[in-house]
Design a protein around this motif. Structure first.
Motif, short mmCIF file in Angstrom:
data_model
loop_
_atom_site.label_atom_id
_atom_site.label_comp_id
_atom_site.label_asym_id
_atom_site.label_seq_id
_atom_site.Cartn_x
_atom_site.Cartn_y
_atom_site.Cartn_z
N GLN A 1 56.02 74.56 70.15
CA GLN A 1 56.51 73.25 69.88
C GLN A 1 54.46 73.33 69.13
O GLN A 1 54.05 72.95 70.77
N MET A 2 54.35 72.66 68.30
CA MET A 2 52.99 72.47 67.90
C MET A 2 52.90 71.15 67.39
O MET A 2 53.44 70.79 66.57
N ASN A 3 52.09 70.61 68.16
CA ASN A 3 52.15 68.94 67.53
C ASN A 3 50.79 68.98 66.59
O ASN A 3 49.76 69.41 67.63
N SER A 4 49.94 67.28 66.56
CA SER A 4 48.79 67.45 65.31
C SER A 4 48.10 68.14 65.15
O SER A 4 46.82 68.38 65.42
N LEU A 5 48.91 68.54 64.04
CA LEU A 5 48.12 70.67 63.12
C LEU A 5 47.14 70.21 62.25
O LEU A 5 47.19 68.68 61.73
N LYS A 6 46.34 71.70 62.59
CA LYS A 6 44.95 71.31 61.48
C LYS A 6 45.11 71.98 61.30
O LYS A 6 45.76 73.54 60.88
#
Length: 114
Positions: free
Chosen positions: A78-83
């Protein structure tokens, strides 16, 4: 021979979430994710053992969460706040604890861009 099938790669806007999954064809002790951009070495993102112990690259700590479902031989990221700098091909890895890179998936593209 263990087969790994990844899914979930996509184009996502900065700050958004995305979830990856990787299903293994057999029981695996350690599983995880690496990523690679052209011209750079593949780097470890996150790993998880069959007992649930995890470790993360410093660059993703607090934003990414790795988990697994042992009954389904599946690992999730789960990847959040992707850059934008998270843009890469993400590879699932799996294997015994002494060689977690024994098996690799085909890779799934994650692109973070507006």
């Amino acid at each position: 021979q263990v087969q790994l099938v990844e899914s979930g790669g996509a184009l996502v806007q900065p700050g958004g979430p995305l979830s990856l999954s990787c299903a293994a064809s057999g029981s695996i002790l350690s599983m995880g994710w690496y990523r690679q951009v052209p011209g750079k070495q593949r780097e470890k993102v996150a790993q998880i053992t069959s007992f649930g112990s995890t470790n993360y690259a410093d660059s993703v700590k607090g934003r990414f969460t790795i988990s697994r479902d042992n009954a389904k031989n599946t690992v999730y990221l789960q990847m959040n706040s992707l850059k934008p700098e998270d843009t890469a091909v993400y590879y699932c890895n799996a294997g015994p604890s002494f060689n977690p890179g024994l098996y690799w998936g085909q890779g799934t593209q994650v692109t973070v861009s507006s």
